[in-house]
Every structure is written in C-alpha cells, then in structure tokens.
Design a protein around this motif. Structure first.
Motif, PDB file in Angstrom:
ATOM      1  N   ILE A 117       0.863  -1.410   0.124  1.00 20.91           N
ATOM      2  CA  ILE A 117      -0.154  -0.073  -0.045  1.00 20.91           C
ATOM      3  C   ILE A 117       0.923   1.193   0.332  1.00 20.91           C
ATOM      4  CG2 ILE A 117      -1.923  -1.076   1.186  1.00 20.91           C
ATOM      5  CD1 ILE A 117      -1.108  -0.117   3.874  1.00 20.91           C
ATOM      6  N   ILE A 118       0.365   2.370  -0.546  1.00 22.14           N
ATOM      7  CA  ILE A 118       1.228   3.603  -0.222  1.00 22.14           C
ATOM      8  C   ILE A 118       0.341   4.528   0.434  1.00 22.14           C
ATOM      9  CG2 ILE A 118       0.234   4.299  -2.594  1.00 22.14           C
ATOM     10  CD1 ILE A 118       2.674   5.698  -2.872  1.00 22.14           C
ATOM     11  N   LYS A 119       0.880   5.283   1.041  1.00 19.31           N
ATOM     12  CA  LYS A 119       0.329   6.437   2.128  1.00 19.31           C
ATOM     13  C   LYS A 119       0.501   7.715   1.453  1.00 19.31           C
ATOM     14  CE  LYS A 119       2.432   9.157   4.599  1.00 19.31           C
ATOM     15  NZ  LYS A 119       2.187  10.448   4.733  1.00 19.31           N
ATOM     16  N   THR A 120      -0.653   8.519   1.453  1.00 20.10           N
ATOM     17  CA  THR A 120      -0.699   9.791   0.910  1.00 20.10           C
ATOM     18  C   THR A 120      -1.527  10.415   2.233  1.00 20.10           C
ATOM     19  OG1 THR A 120      -2.967   9.691  -0.127  1.00 20.10           O
ATOM     20  CG2 THR A 120      -0.927   9.252  -1.147  1.00 20.10           C
ATOM     21  N   ASP A 167       5.575  18.061   8.923  1.00 18.25           N
ATOM     22  CA  ASP A 167       6.455  17.184   9.317  1.00 18.25           C
ATOM     23  C   ASP A 167       5.751  15.879   9.907  1.00 18.25           C
ATOM     24  OD1 ASP A 167       8.642  18.731   8.206  1.00 18.25           O
ATOM     25  OD2 ASP A 167       9.585  18.911   9.984  1.00 18.25           O
ATOM     26  N   PHE A 168       4.707  15.571   9.392  1.00 15.71           N
ATOM     27  CA  PHE A 168       3.869  14.636   9.941  1.00 15.71           C
ATOM     28  C   PHE A 168       4.948  13.178   9.388  1.00 15.71           C
ATOM     29  CE2 PHE A 168       0.500  17.557   9.071  1.00 15.71           C
ATOM     30  CZ  PHE A 168      -0.161  17.179  10.000  1.00 15.71           C
ATOM     31  N   GLU A 169       4.928  12.176  10.583  1.00 18.39           N
ATOM     32  CA  GLU A 169       5.508  10.857  10.312  1.00 18.39           C
ATOM     33  C   GLU A 169       4.735   9.891  10.734  1.00 18.39           C
ATOM     34  OE1 GLU A 169       8.858  10.055  12.825  1.00 18.39           O
ATOM     35  OE2 GLU A 169       7.825  10.924  14.601  1.00 18.39           O
ATOM     36  N   ILE A 170       4.749   8.592  10.140  1.00 14.03           N
ATOM     37  CA  ILE A 170       4.175   7.587  10.635  1.00 14.03           C
ATOM     38  C   ILE A 170       5.221   6.640  11.180  1.00 14.03           C
ATOM     39  CG2 ILE A 170       3.076   5.554   9.959  1.00 14.03           C
ATOM     40  CD1 ILE A 170       1.821   6.815   7.586  1.00 14.03           C
ATOM     41  N   GLY A 171       4.656   5.982  12.333  1.00  7.86           N
ATOM     42  CA  GLY A 171       5.569   5.022  13.174  1.00  7.86           C
ATOM     43  C   GLY A 171       5.206   4.058  14.106  1.00  7.86           C
ATOM     44  N   ALA A 172       5.360   3.440  14.837  1.00  9.84           N
ATOM     45  CA  ALA A 172       4.972   2.269  15.785  1.00  9.84           C
ATOM     46  C   ALA A 172       4.188   1.530  15.040  1.00  9.84           C
ATOM     47  CB  ALA A 172       4.138   3.243  16.796  1.00  9.84           C
ATOM     48  N   LEU A 173       4.754   0.891  13.887  1.00  9.28           N
ATOM     49  CA  LEU A 173       3.889   0.166  13.004  1.00  9.28           C
ATOM     50  C   LEU A 173       3.478  -1.311  13.638  1.00  9.28           C
ATOM     51  CD1 LEU A 173       5.936   0.578   9.936  1.00  9.28           C
ATOM     52  CD2 LEU A 173       4.152   1.833  10.641  1.00  9.28           C
ATOM     53  N   SER A 221       4.946  -3.048   7.574  1.00  7.85           N
ATOM     54  CA  SER A 221       6.412  -2.863   7.576  1.00  7.85           C
ATOM     55  C   SER A 221       6.642  -2.086   6.245  1.00  7.85           C
ATOM     56  CB  SER A 221       7.407  -4.357   7.271  1.00  7.85           C
ATOM     57  OG  SER A 221       6.932  -4.778   5.831  1.00  7.85           O
ATOM     58  N   GLN A 222       7.542  -1.096   6.528  1.00  7.65           N
ATOM     59  CA  GLN A 222       7.975   0.194   5.611  1.00  7.65           C
ATOM     60  C   GLN A 222       8.884  -0.471   4.675  1.00  7.65           C
ATOM     61  OE1 GLN A 222       9.476   3.674   7.031  1.00  7.65           O
ATOM     62  NE2 GLN A 222       9.208   5.050   5.347  1.00  7.65           N
ATOM     63  N   LEU A 223       8.697  -0.176   3.284  1.00  7.57           N
ATOM     64  CA  LEU A 223       9.492  -0.783   2.264  1.00  7.57           C
ATOM     65  C   LEU A 223      10.239   0.559   1.627  1.00  7.57           C
ATOM     66  CD1 LEU A 223       6.732  -2.560  -0.110  1.00  7.57           C
ATOM     67  CD2 LEU A 223       8.103  -3.410   1.929  1.00  7.57           C
ATOM     68  N   GLY A 224      11.648   0.399   2.110  1.00 11.73           N
ATOM     69  CA  GLY A 224      12.342   1.873   1.812  1.00 11.73           C
ATOM     70  C   GLY A 224      12.340   2.825   2.602  1.00 11.73           C
ATOM     71  N   ASN A 225      12.525   4.049   1.965  1.00  7.69           N
ATOM     72  CA  ASN A 225      12.556   5.153   3.044  1.00  7.69           C
ATOM     73  C   ASN A 225      11.355   5.929   2.456  1.00  7.69           C
ATOM     74  OD1 ASN A 225      14.874   4.835   4.251  1.00  7.69           O
ATOM     75  ND2 ASN A 225      15.938   5.813   2.706  1.00  7.69           N
ATOM     76  N   GLY A 226      10.463   5.545   1.510  1.00  6.65           N
ATOM     77  CA  GLY A 226       9.409   6.135   0.963  1.00  6.65           C
ATOM     78  C   GLY A 226       7.972   6.121   1.776  1.00  6.65           C
ATOM     79  N   ASN A 227       7.004   6.213   1.075  1.00  7.66           N
ATOM     80  CA  ASN A 227       5.590   6.006   1.520  1.00  7.66           C
ATOM     81  C   ASN A 227       4.982   4.571   1.174  1.00  7.66           C
ATOM     82  OD1 ASN A 227       5.640   8.629   2.778  1.00  7.66           O
ATOM     83  ND2 ASN A 227       5.077   9.541   0.918  1.00  7.66           N
ATOM     84  N   ASN A 228       5.591   3.604   0.865  1.00  6.64           N
ATOM     85  CA  ASN A 228       5.261   2.337   0.663  1.00  6.64           C
ATOM     86  C   ASN A 228       5.352   1.336   1.784  1.00  6.64           C
ATOM     87  OD1 ASN A 228       4.606   3.112  -2.097  1.00  6.64           O
ATOM     88  ND2 ASN A 228       6.758   2.592  -2.614  1.00  6.64           N
ATOM     89  N   TYR A 229       4.228   0.848   2.066  1.00  5.94           N
ATOM     90  CA  TYR A 229       4.263  -0.115   3.209  1.00  5.94           C
ATOM     91  C   TYR A 229       3.827  -1.621   2.671  1.00  5.94           C
ATOM     92  CZ  TYR A 229       4.816   4.063   6.001  1.00  5.94           C
ATOM     93  OH  TYR A 229       5.253   4.979   6.548  1.00  5.94           O
TER      94      TYR A 229
END
Length: 162
Positions: free
Chosen positions: A84-87, A105-111, A115-123
């Motif tokens: 999935i991709i986050k927007t 500076d919104f950030e997503i964490g505590a997943l 799992s995040q794929l790379g440094n982008g917005n793909n999970y």
C-alpha cells in the motif's frame, strides 16, 4: 499480367486469458487524536514536536507545560501481504482564538502489522489477517506570543493499494 490481389489466409482463432484479484477494502479508524499538550509560548517562534514514538521535544523558547502530548493512533484492515502507499496532509493549520498555527513534518511510526518498504511512503501489510495499526506524529509551529486558548484542526492519512 500477374494478379495484384493476394488470397486471404484461413481465419485463425486463439484463446486469451482473463483474471481478477479481489482485495479486502482498506479500512482505517482514528483511535486517538494528535495532541501537542499544554504549551507556554515565548516572545519568539518556537516548535513542539510529537514523534510517532511519543517522544516530545520543544525549541525556540516554547515550554511543554504538561505530559499529555501524544501521537495520533490509527487502526485498520486490508488484504494481507499487499503493498500500500500512504498519502495525506503535508501541512495543516490549527485554528483558535489567536493566529493559526501550522502543523507539518507528519511522520508515521509505531507500526503494527505493517512494514515500511525503503524510505518512502510504501508499506506492506504483514499481518496474516490484514490488521494494521500505526501512530502519526508531527511538528507544531507556535507563533511568538501566541494567544491563550484551545486550537484544533484535522489532517488526513490515506492508504491505497499499489
């Protein structure tokens, strides 16, 4: 004179394939709101940052006056093992009795289940049942001598199958 017309070849027929992948519709629910807590402004611009981990930092003379700051929390469900991709919002403004304050500076964490794929917005949804959870932090820009009062705004987080 030779014939200028070629004879058509015999008609040919072949089979093609068709397929479809049906995915579980994504669902997301906001469990807790992003809260920068009670703050005391200064005579200069300052910042309050609430990380997705829950850590709170301040700069520019702003003082965190309470321990009630926290990241937003979301839960949802989708199809297991899908990417999935986050927007969503890149910045918003909190409105209240004084000048608006910018949040960025919104950030997503505590997943959880992601799992995040790379440094982008793909999970990738890693939970076998497709259940996911995550936190969202951000940075609040507090204006110099910000007026006292309650301020609020809303932001969006959207996940789409890739």
């Amino acid at each position: 004179m030779a014939a200028l017309w070629a004879m058509p070849a015999a008609a040919q027929q072949t089979q093609g394939q068709a397929s479809a992948l049906v995915l579980e519709p994504m669902s997301l629910t906001n469990i807790e709101q992003l809260d920068f807590g009670s703050i005391i402004p200064s005579g200069t611009i300052g910042y309050v940052t609430v990380a997705a981990s829950g850590a709170v930092t301040t700069s520019g003379g702003v003082i965190a006056a309470s321990g009630d700051a926290r990241p937003a929390r979301f839960a949802g469900q989708g199809s297991a093992n899908r990417v999935i991709i986050k927007t969503g919002s890149s910045q918003i403004f909190l409105s209240g009795p004084g000048a608006q304050m910018r949040v960025d500076d919104f950030e997503i964490g505590a997943l959880t289940g992601l799992s995040q794929l790379g440094n982008g917005n793909n999970y990738r949804i890693t939970d076998a049942n497709g259940i996911v959870g995550f936190a969202v932090g951000g940075r609040l820009r507090v204006n110099a001598n910000q007026a006292e009062g309650d301020y609020s705004g809303s932001f969006s987080v959207t996940f789409n199958y890739q």
